[in-house]
Design a protein around this motif. Structure first.
Motif, mmCIF file in Angstrom:
data_model
loop_
_atom_site.group_PDB
_atom_site.id
_atom_site.type_symbol
_atom_site.label_atom_id
_atom_site.label_comp_id
_atom_site.label_asym_id
_atom_site.label_seq_id
_atom_site.Cartn_x
_atom_site.Cartn_y
_atom_site.Cartn_z
ATOM 1 N N VAL A 1 -3.759 -6.523 12.842
ATOM 2 C CA VAL A 1 -3.838 -5.069 12.975
ATOM 3 C C VAL A 1 -2.772 -4.570 13.942
ATOM 4 N N ARG A 2 -2.522 -5.295 15.021
ATOM 5 C CA ARG A 2 -1.436 -4.924 15.946
ATOM 6 C C ARG A 2 -0.091 -4.922 15.218
ATOM 7 N N SER A 3 0.118 -5.900 14.359
ATOM 8 C CA SER A 3 1.353 -5.956 13.579
ATOM 9 C C SER A 3 1.466 -4.744 12.651
ATOM 10 N N MET A 4 0.338 -4.344 12.083
ATOM 11 C CA MET A 4 0.333 -3.159 11.218
ATOM 12 C C MET A 4 0.740 -1.915 12.000
ATOM 13 N N THR A 5 0.296 -1.816 13.256
ATOM 14 C CA THR A 5 0.667 -0.636 14.057
ATOM 15 C C THR A 5 2.168 -0.600 14.285
ATOM 16 N N ASP A 6 2.751 -1.763 14.490
ATOM 17 C CA ASP A 6 4.201 -1.822 14.677
ATOM 18 C C ASP A 6 4.925 -1.343 13.425
#
Length: 196
Positions: free
Chosen positions: A67-72
């Motif tokens: 999910v953190r990668s998706m925010t990026d």
């Protein structure tokens, strides 16, 4: 709802400034939602207890990272379109249309019941954004489709803990996190008596 700067001076070739601003606004809300989701997942990771602690504790960290990668990806797409992504906690709190996650220290099944509702809300809003970008920006739509694939998979992982062998979710019909947590706990408590 947060709005993009009204003075963006460029966007990707072939897209109007107006369309870009609409998409930036959609993506900013998705960015807020996924920033909130990864913090919620970490909160659950820290506050889960009970006999299924380790299974849930370890299941959540890969979700947090993805999910953190998706925010990026969302923030970089906002910038690519000429916008300015906002990732501060204050901006998230000011713009969000949902309440803070309400479950504190609790059994794994209670957190999973509440998390099922969180995922449902995030996925529904992501699907709306995906549909809204179909004509104006298929590149953004493709990114959102890929993110939905991951989010829906994560919800399936959660729901596998909440589903009976007949396929009924213990959270069915719940409209609040506390209600979903209570329903999941009630079903879990009733399982041993049904097996005897």
């Amino acid at each position: 709802m947060s709005s993009p700067r009204s003075n963006i001076s460029y966007t990707v070739p072939g897209m109007s400034i107006e369309d870009s601003m609409k998409i930036i606004s959609l993506l900013q809300m998705r960015l807020h939602a996924l920033n909130d989701l990864h913090l919620t997942l970490k909160h659950i990771h820290w506050n889960v207890v009970g006999p299924h602690f380790i299974a849930v504790h370890e299941m959540l960290d890969p979700q947090v990272e993805q999910v953190r990668s998706m925010t990026d990806d969302l923030a970089e797409r906002i910038s690519t379109l000429g916008g300015e992504p906002s990732g501060t906690p204050g901006a998230l709190v000011d713009a969000r249309t949902w309440s803070d996650y309400s479950i504190r220290r609790a059994d794994a099944i209670e957190h999973l019941g509440a998390l099922d509702l969180v995922y449902t809300s995030v996925i529904m809003d992501h699907r709306e954004a995906m549909q809204a970008t179909e004509t104006s920006d298929p590149v953004t739509q493709d990114m959102l489709i890929d993110q939905l694939r991951g989010l829906e998979l994560f919800q399936w992982f959660v729901r596998a803990h909440l589903e009976s062998k007949s396929g009924t979710l213990s959270t069915r019909g719940a409209t609040t996190e506390s209600g979903a947590a209570a329903q999941a706990a009630d079903q879990a408590r009733s399982l041993p008596s049904r097996l005897q």
